[in-house]
Design a protein around this motif. Structure first.
Motif, PDB file in Angstrom:
ATOM      1  N   ASN A  20       0.889  -1.161   0.000  1.00  0.00           N
ATOM      2  CA  ASN A  20       0.000   0.000   0.000  1.00  0.00           C
ATOM      3  C   ASN A  20       0.919   1.201   0.000  1.00  0.00           C
ATOM      4  N   THR A  21       0.815   2.022  -0.998  1.00  0.00           N
ATOM      5  CA  THR A  21       1.781   3.108  -1.101  1.00  0.00           C
ATOM      6  C   THR A  21       1.137   4.368  -1.602  1.00  0.00           C
ATOM      7  N   GLU A  22       1.661   5.482  -1.149  1.00  0.00           N
ATOM      8  CA  GLU A  22       1.240   6.791  -1.651  1.00  0.00           C
ATOM      9  C   GLU A  22       2.483   7.514  -2.099  1.00  0.00           C
ATOM     10  N   LYS A  23       2.417   8.175  -3.238  1.00  0.00           N
ATOM     11  CA  LYS A  23       3.567   8.956  -3.673  1.00  0.00           C
ATOM     12  C   LYS A  23       3.123  10.101  -4.555  1.00  0.00           C
ATOM     13  N   ASN A  24       3.937  11.126  -4.553  1.00  0.00           N
ATOM     14  CA  ASN A  24       3.719  12.254  -5.433  1.00  0.00           C
ATOM     15  C   ASN A  24       4.450  11.955  -6.724  1.00  0.00           C
ATOM     16  N   ILE A  25       3.695  11.772  -7.819  1.00  0.00           N
ATOM     17  CA  ILE A  25       4.296  11.417  -9.100  1.00  0.00           C
ATOM     18  C   ILE A  25       5.174  12.546  -9.602  1.00  0.00           C
ATOM     19  N   THR A  26       4.595  13.712  -9.655  1.00  0.00           N
ATOM     20  CA  THR A  26       5.380  14.863 -10.094  1.00  0.00           C
ATOM     21  C   THR A  26       4.715  16.130  -9.617  1.00  0.00           C
ATOM     22  N   GLU A  27       5.539  17.094  -9.274  1.00  0.00           N
ATOM     23  CA  GLU A  27       5.039  18.396  -8.869  1.00  0.00           C
ATOM     24  C   GLU A  27       5.946  19.422  -9.491  1.00  0.00           C
ATOM     25  N   GLU A  39      -0.442   9.450  -6.629  1.00  0.00           N
ATOM     26  CA  GLU A  39      -0.921   8.075  -6.812  1.00  0.00           C
ATOM     27  C   GLU A  39      -1.035   7.390  -5.465  1.00  0.00           C
ATOM     28  N   ILE A  40      -2.127   6.669  -5.261  1.00  0.00           N
ATOM     29  CA  ILE A  40      -2.264   5.783  -4.106  1.00  0.00           C
ATOM     30  C   ILE A  40      -2.529   4.386  -4.639  1.00  0.00           C
ATOM     31  N   ASN A  41      -1.703   3.450  -4.219  1.00  0.00           N
ATOM     32  CA  ASN A  41      -1.761   2.068  -4.683  1.00  0.00           C
ATOM     33  C   ASN A  41      -2.322   1.200  -3.563  1.00  0.00           C
ATOM     34  N   GLY A 179      -0.390   9.764   5.343  1.00  0.00           N
ATOM     35  CA  GLY A 179      -0.680   9.151   6.630  1.00  0.00           C
ATOM     36  C   GLY A 179      -1.555   7.927   6.484  1.00  0.00           C
ATOM     37  N   ARG A 180      -1.301   6.933   7.316  1.00  0.00           N
ATOM     38  CA  ARG A 180      -1.989   5.650   7.223  1.00  0.00           C
ATOM     39  C   ARG A 180      -3.492   5.785   7.462  1.00  0.00           C
ATOM     40  N   ASN A 182      -5.426   8.391   6.964  1.00  0.00           N
ATOM     41  CA  ASN A 182      -6.030   9.047   5.802  1.00  0.00           C
ATOM     42  C   ASN A 182      -6.171   8.070   4.638  1.00  0.00           C
ATOM     43  N   GLN A 183      -5.175   7.208   4.465  1.00  0.00           N
ATOM     44  CA  GLN A 183      -5.229   6.233   3.377  1.00  0.00           C
ATOM     45  C   GLN A 183      -6.304   5.185   3.623  1.00  0.00           C
ATOM     46  N   LEU A 184      -6.512   4.789   4.888  1.00  0.00           N
ATOM     47  CA  LEU A 184      -7.596   3.855   5.201  1.00  0.00           C
ATOM     48  C   LEU A 184      -8.950   4.478   4.876  1.00  0.00           C
ATOM     49  N   TYR A 185      -9.080   5.755   5.200  1.00  0.00           N
ATOM     50  CA  TYR A 185     -10.320   6.473   4.881  1.00  0.00           C
ATOM     51  C   TYR A 185     -10.523   6.521   3.371  1.00  0.00           C
TER      52      TYR A 185
END
Length: 281
Positions: A20-27, A39-41, A179-180, A182-185
């Motif tokens: 389970n991952t969150e990342k900023n692809i590009t800014e 992206e959130i996987n 944050g974990r 927030n991702q669960l939500y």
């Protein structure tokens, strides 16, 4: 925008990342404006993308998408024009609209005009996820037969979002992603929007198949126009006969189309129900 931008998306490749991952692809903030994508996987089978563009110059780009599953986009603001190089079909991702695609691989043309903003949520549902959640019926059989092809893309659904979908889309878009908790939500809301999207499409498809009555693109546009007229005239809605004349669609198709696409009738009841739903938001 970087020309290899889409290659950064895990959901658009065959690579595996069982996290389970969150990342900023590009800014990016440069002479072309702002390009902010996240992206959130979720377990490498469901992917959520939040896009936020504020462009000075137009974007025109071809990108190869290898998804092998279902992809859908909910427009929040602005418009992105797209075109499939397999089918040559043009479509768009725009404010308050949803487009749902069944795709294995395609080369897609993207275009965003200059001096514009574009915000959207995109979801990718991989084949493994669909295998687990779709009921054993003709639609599931069709999906998996289609995905066996090396290059395949079909627009399944392209229509204005209903009130429930619009509310969920804005709720997800405004939610923090770091944050974990927030991702669960976000995961719970993502599953809710997936259910609502697939269930709406499945019901409309089933009704259309059983009815034997076909709705052309002209008919669908007329139905959406009729719905918009009712929403804008809730306190004094036109009669079915008046509405039929305004949108140039016969009474039967108007009423039957509302039942199929909106699960409502184009009467005062529609306005009452809609008013109650709006008041809850």
């Amino acid at each position: 925008m970087h020309k290899c931008f889409w290659k950064n998306f895990k959901g658009f490749s065959d690579e595996k990342e069982f996290l389970n991952t969150e990342k900023n692809i590009t800014e990016e903030f440069d002479k072309e404006g702002k390009c902010n994508l996240n992206e959130i996987n979720f377990n490498d089978t469901v992917f959520l993308y939040k896009s936020d563009y504020l462009l000075r110059n137009e974007i025109k780009q071809d990108s190869t998408h290898k998804i092998v599953g279902i992809a859908f986009t909910l427009g929040i603001e602005g418009e992105m024009k797209l075109k499939s190089h397999i089918t040559e079909e043009q479509f768009s991702s725009k404010k308050s609209y949803i487009n749902l695609h069944l795709i294995s691989q395609d080369c897609i043309y993207h275009e965003i005009p200059k001096n514009s903003s574009y915000k959207a949520l995109s979801f990718i549902l991989k084949k493994d996820f669909l295998q687990k959640i779709l009921p054993e019926d003709n639609f599931k059989e069709y999906v998996f037969n289609a995905l066996e092809k090396n290059s395949f893309n079909e627009i399944l659904y392209n229509s204005p979002m209903d009130i429930k979908m619009s509310f969920l889309a804005n709720e997800i878009y405004k939610s923090p992603i770091i944050g974990r908790l927030n991702q669960l939500y976000l995961e719970s809301k993502t599953l809710e929007i997936i259910y609502h999207c697939l269930n709406t499409f499945s019901q409309s498809r089933s009704d259309k198949d059983l009815s034997g009555i076909k709705f052309s693109q002209y008919d669908i546009k007329a139905l959406n126009k009729a719905k918009k007229i009712l929403l804008e005239n809730m306190h004094k809605p036109p009669s079915i006969e008046e509405l039929s004349k305004i949108v140039k669609l016969n009474d039967f198709k108007l009423q039957f189309g509302f039942k199929i696409f909106f699960n409502l009738t184009p009467t005062n009841k529609f306005c009452i129900i809609t008013s109650k739903e709006i008041s809850k938001m």
